[in-house]
Design a protein around this motif. Structure first.
Motif, PDB file in Angstrom:
ATOM      1  N   GLY A   1       4.964  11.405  -4.404  1.00  0.00           N
ATOM      2  CA  GLY A   1       3.756  10.732  -3.958  1.00  0.00           C
ATOM      3  C   GLY A   1       3.428  11.080  -2.523  1.00  0.00           C
ATOM      4  O   GLY A   1       3.862  12.107  -1.995  1.00  0.00           O
ATOM      5  N   SER A   2       2.641  10.212  -1.867  1.00  0.00           N
ATOM      6  CA  SER A   2       2.203  10.474  -0.501  1.00  0.00           C
ATOM      7  C   SER A   2       2.551   9.296   0.399  1.00  0.00           C
ATOM      8  O   SER A   2       2.877   8.200  -0.074  1.00  0.00           O
ATOM      9  CB  SER A   2       0.688  10.716  -0.470  1.00  0.00           C
TER      10      SER A   2
ATOM     11  N   GLY B   1       1.185   4.348  -3.041  1.00  0.00           N
ATOM     12  CA  GLY B   1       1.091   5.789  -2.853  1.00  0.00           C
ATOM     13  C   GLY B   1       2.212   6.567  -3.521  1.00  0.00           C
ATOM     14  O   GLY B   1       2.157   7.800  -3.604  1.00  0.00           O
TER      15      GLY B   1
ATOM     16  N   HIS C   1       1.231  15.806   0.255  1.00  0.00           N
ATOM     17  CA  HIS C   1       0.057  15.514   1.069  1.00  0.00           C
ATOM     18  C   HIS C   1       0.393  15.624   2.555  1.00  0.00           C
ATOM     19  O   HIS C   1       1.469  16.073   2.931  1.00  0.00           O
ATOM     20  CB  HIS C   1      -0.535  14.139   0.731  1.00  0.00           C
TER      21      HIS C   1
ATOM     22  N   LEU D   1       7.921  13.918  -1.297  1.00  0.00           N
ATOM     23  CA  LEU D   1       6.629  13.441  -0.820  1.00  0.00           C
ATOM     24  C   LEU D   1       5.739  14.622  -0.466  1.00  0.00           C
ATOM     25  O   LEU D   1       6.194  15.604   0.128  1.00  0.00           O
ATOM     26  CB  LEU D   1       6.826  12.541   0.397  1.00  0.00           C
TER      27      LEU D   1
ATOM     28  N   THR E   1       4.000   7.851  -6.671  1.00  0.00           N
ATOM     29  CA  THR E   1       3.629   8.077  -8.072  1.00  0.00           C
ATOM     30  C   THR E   1       4.827   8.099  -9.007  1.00  0.00           C
ATOM     31  O   THR E   1       4.669   7.953 -10.216  1.00  0.00           O
ATOM     32  CB  THR E   1       2.868   9.409  -8.202  1.00  0.00           C
TER      33      THR E   1
ATOM     34  N   ALA F   1       0.835  -1.206   0.000  1.00  0.00           N
ATOM     35  CA  ALA F   1       0.000   0.000   0.000  1.00  0.00           C
ATOM     36  C   ALA F   1       0.871   1.259   0.000  1.00  0.00           C
ATOM     37  O   ALA F   1       0.534   2.268  -0.636  1.00  0.00           O
ATOM     38  CB  ALA F   1      -0.922  -0.010   1.223  1.00  0.00           C
ATOM     39  N   PHE F   2       2.003   1.204   0.715  1.00  0.00           N
ATOM     40  CA  PHE F   2       2.938   2.329   0.696  1.00  0.00           C
ATOM     41  C   PHE F   2       3.477   2.535  -0.720  1.00  0.00           C
ATOM     42  O   PHE F   2       3.557   3.679  -1.212  1.00  0.00           O
ATOM     43  CB  PHE F   2       4.087   2.083   1.669  1.00  0.00           C
TER      44      PHE F   2
ATOM     45  N   SER G   1       1.345   6.510   2.698  1.00  0.00           N
ATOM     46  CA  SER G   1       0.104   5.760   2.858  1.00  0.00           C
ATOM     47  C   SER G   1      -0.284   5.654   4.332  1.00  0.00           C
ATOM     48  O   SER G   1       0.571   5.426   5.197  1.00  0.00           O
ATOM     49  CB  SER G   1       0.271   4.351   2.271  1.00  0.00           C
TER      50      SER G   1
ATOM     51  N   HIS H   1      -1.577   3.217   5.634  1.00  0.00           N
ATOM     52  CA  HIS H   1      -1.307   1.840   6.035  1.00  0.00           C
ATOM     53  C   HIS H   1       0.039   1.687   6.727  1.00  0.00           C
ATOM     54  O   HIS H   1       0.344   0.624   7.255  1.00  0.00           O
ATOM     55  CB  HIS H   1      -1.370   0.912   4.811  1.00  0.00           C
TER      56      HIS H   1
END
Length: 795
Positions: free
Chosen positions: A92-93, A47, A116, A114, A49, A43-44, A95, A97
């Motif tokens: 990206g962000s 996130g 968000h 990173l 991209t 999941a990480f 996660s 999780h």
């Protein structure tokens, strides 16, 4: 053997089976937990991209997740304890999780991109000790439930875009040793609960929007070594308790609104101090003499405050590398106020010295040459320093920056300044320097900027400056320089910022090599004695934003090539002899903010578009042959002007016929008089030769004060006329200096001499002498010396 329906009750004394059953249960739970962590890592990855180095390509089912790049597991339980993906250029962000990785002790995601928010699920990482997120693009507030990570010892989120106040809930993180929140947008006041962090070693809150005062309780953190509050909105004074922290080695609070004074004994209580930076505040009083006891001090920066009085000796600061005390009220204007410079000779690691904008006076001591050869920057501007620049400065062979402008220096530039061969920035402007610009400056081949404006330099611009092929800014304005502009210098293609030669006595033409300045943004050659036409090659300077050429003797029309300068913002061609029509392309220049074409000889219709729509941005006064344009320009109507021009032309033709006849008659009379009085004329000529003054180039140079602009009477097609006073007998003369660079000037000189030799008339000025020689640069020099007729008439 029948095993169906077996229960543990059937084997009350069978612990082996119980152990087997428990082991099976544990393996099942462990397998489930491991699968959860694997899914959390995937999941990480989802996130992220962008992964420019492909470091997450190994995160797949082909290998165990504990072998994935950046993931480190414990040996016993095979649980992820470290996630290290620092400096991988990830976009990206983070996660949410990540909160399922319950055994994480270290998270290192610094130096990426990173964005968000920081997910609040990080509060589930109860075993977390190190959390590094600095140098990313994270937004939002710090999650308040991060306070549940009670074992946290390092929290670094600096260099992000975080906002809000520092959460009070963080007061529970009493084990923190490194608390770094700098370079964000935090607001509010400095929280006093930081005083509860008894293990704190480093506190970095700089470059935020924090206000209020510095809490007194920080002085009770006996392990504190590093404090940074720079670039905030702090008020009040520096708490006295902080000056008792003997462990402190770095203190930074620059760019705030702190006031007060420094304790006299601060140097005795801070023996481990290495960096002390409190510039750009409102601190006052003297520099504590005890500062010399901080023998580990490497950086001392107190600039832009209100410190006053004498600078104490720095003789014990052997490790000092940065010394910045500029923009204060230090010194007294007396000679001994610069004595601290000699104490800095003990600092063998010195790199930068800046004591500009103070009240230091006297002469720079010769010990300046004994400063460490590691010195690369020396600045002593805007003071009351006088006297000559010491020649010992040549010893500072690693100097890259030398600023000594706006003082009361005297004398010349030391010729050995050319020894500083890695010098990049040299500013000696507005310093009363005189003499010639030494050609040795051409040895500074790494020079980027040279500023010598506002002095009394004379002579020619040394052509050797063209050796400085890294030069992007040159300012020689407001001096007394003369002679021609060196073609190789004006064609130095590295010039990109400014070339300023204004307010001198430069003569000759603007060399066509000016077209090489394709990167130049500002060119100023105004207020000189330049002549000729504007070179067509000027149109190749397509980066020009500012162009000042006013106050010269340029003639001819504005070349069509200038239409290439579409980015021009300021254009001043006023006070020249330019003629022809104003080009239509000037109305198309969208960036043009100011256009000055005043006091020329332009004619025809004035454009009505572009900059010509605004009379406050355009000046065309002193061009009497212009017509049309907006009413604000107060020009005549072009139709009526055309009718008047036709009437004037008829009158001119009629007058020309009459004066032509009279002229022919006058020529006949003159020829007759010359023939009748031939012998008389020969005697007069002989008499003139006998009484002719002994005039040389040097004599005329002195008589006209170096052909100074204020002595200029007028300018013709082939020469300029100066008023002069001969030194030998005080006679006032008019000196006509031929512009030999102009085509036909030499022929005009010969014809004029021949005519004056053969014609005598009571209405002709008496010629005293003819000077045909060379100037001090070996160039041909020809001039005619006449009687000066003061306020007289030639009729």
């Amino acid at each position: 053997m029948k095993l169906v329906g077996i229960s543990f009750g059937d084997f009350p004394s069978c612990p082996l089976l119980l152990c087997i059953a428990l082991a099976l249960c544990f393996n099942q739970v462990s397998s489930t937990t491991n699968e959860t962590e694997k899914l959390a890592l995937l999941a990480f990855k989802a996130g992220i991209t962008r992964d420019p180095f492909g470091m997450l390509n190994s995160w797949n089912n082909s290998i165990e997740f504990c072998q994935w790049y950046g993931a480190t597991c414990s040996r016993r339980h095979r649980r992820v304890t470290v996630l290290d993906l620092s400096s991988q250029g990830l976009f990206g962000s983070i996660s949410p999780h990540i909160g399922n990785l319950g055994f994480l002790r270290k998270v290192k995601l610094q130096n990426n991109s990173l964005d968000h928010e920081i997910p609040p699920q990080v509060g589930q990482l109860r075993r977390l000790r190190i959390f590094l997120l600095h140098n990313n693009s994270l937004v939002g507030e710090i999650p308040r439930n991060i306070s549940s990570c009670l074992d946290l010892i390092v929290l670094s989120v600096e260099k992000n875009e975080l906002t809000g106040e520092i959460p009070r809930e963080l007061s529970s993180l009493t084990k923190l040793q490194d608390f770094s929140l700098s370079n964000n947008n935090f607001i509010g006041s400095l929280p006093s609960f930081i005083g509860n962090f008894s293990s704190l070693v480093a506190l970095s809150l700089g470059w935020n929007k924090l206000g209020g005062s510095i809490p007194q309780v920080l002085g009770y953190l006996t392990n504190l070594q590093y404090i940074n509050f720079a670039s905030n909105r702090l008020l009040g004074t520096i708490p006295s308790s902080l000056f008792n922290l003997s462990s402190l080695n770095k203190f930074g609070a620059a760019f705030n609104r702190i006031h007060g004074t420094l304790p006299i004994g601060m140097g005795l209580k801070l023996p481990n101090l290495e960096v002390f930076s409190i510039g750009y505040n409102q601190l006052e009083g003297p520099i504590p003499p005890s500062i010399s006891n901080c023998t580990k001090l490497a950086r001392f920066q107190i600039s832009s405050n209100i410190f006053s009085r004498k600078v104490p000796s720095m003789e014990n600061l052997h490790k000092l590398s940065w010394f910045g005390i500029h923009h204060n009220m230090l010194g007294s204007g007396e000679h001994e106020s610069l004595s601290f410079l000699c104490s800095l000779t003990n600092s063998t690691e010195l790199e930068s010295v800046n004591f500009s904008m103070n009240k230091f006076g006297g002469v720079l001591p010769k010990c300046l040459g004994n400063l460490s050869t590691t010195l690369w920057s020396f600045a002593a501007t805007e003071g009351e320093i006088f006297g000559e620049i010491p020649e010992e400065i040549r010893n500072l062979i690693n100097l890259e920056v030398l600023f000594m402008n706006r003082n009361r220096h005297s004398g010349v530039i030391p010729s050995n300044l050319g020894n500083l061969q890695i010098l990049k920035l040299l500013q000696l402007s507005d310093s009363n320097l005189r003499g010639t610009i030494p050609s040795s400056l051409g040895n500074l081949t790494m020079l980027i900027q040279l500023d010598l404006h506002g002095n009394d330099f004379r002579g020619q611009i040394p052509s050797h400056l063209s050796n400085c092929r890294s030069l992007d800014g040159l300012d020689l304005s407001d001096n007394n320089l003369s002679g021609a502009i060196p073609p190789h210098l004006v064609g130095l293609s590295s010039l990109a910022i400014i070339l300023n030669l204004s307010n001198n006595h430069l003569t000759g033409i603007l060399p066509i090599e000016v077209g090489n300045l394709r990167a130049l943004t500002a060119l100023d050659i105004s207020d000189n004695l330049l002549l000729g036409e504007i070179p067509i090659s000027l149109g190749d300077c397509t980066s020009l934003v500012h162009l000042w050429m006013e106050g010269n003797f340029f003639h001819g029309s504005i070349p069509q090539s200038i239409k290439s300068l579409g980015g021009i913002e300021y254009l001043d061609l006023s006070c020249n002899n330019l003629s022809g029509q104003i080009p239509e392309f000037l109305a198309v220049f969208r960036s043009l903010e100011l256009l000055n074409l005043s006091y020329n000889k332009f004619e025809g219709m004035l454009p009505c578009e572009g900059v010509f729509k605004n009379a406050t941005r355009t000046s065309i006064v002193g061009n009497n042959e212009l017509c049309g344009g907006l009413p604000e320009f107060h020009l005549p109507n072009c139709i009526s002007k055309s009718y008047k021009s036709r009437k004037i032309n008829i009158v001119i033709v009629f007058a020309s016929v009459i004066f032509g006849v009279l002229g022919m008659a006058l020529i006949v009379v003159l020829i007759y008089l010359c023939w009748v009085k031939k012998k008389v004329n020969e005697q007069v000529s002989s008499s003139m030769d006998d009484s002719r003054l002994n005039v040389s180039y040097g004599t005329l140079l002195k008589a006209t004060e170096g052909f100074f602009a204020t002595n200029l009477i007028g300018v013709g097609s082939f020469g300029s006329v100066y008023k002069g006073i001969l030194e030998d007998n005080g006679m006032v003369v008019a000196v006509k200096v031929l512009h030999l660079v102009c085509r036909g000037a030499l022929k005009s000189f010969i014809v004029e001499c021949e005519a004056l030799k053969n014609i005598k008339h009571r209405n002709l000025l008496k010629i005293l002498n003819v000077c045909s020689s060379s100037d001090y640069q070996g160039n041909d020099f020809k001039a005619l010396v006449y009687e000066f007729m003061d306020n007289g008439s030639l009729e």
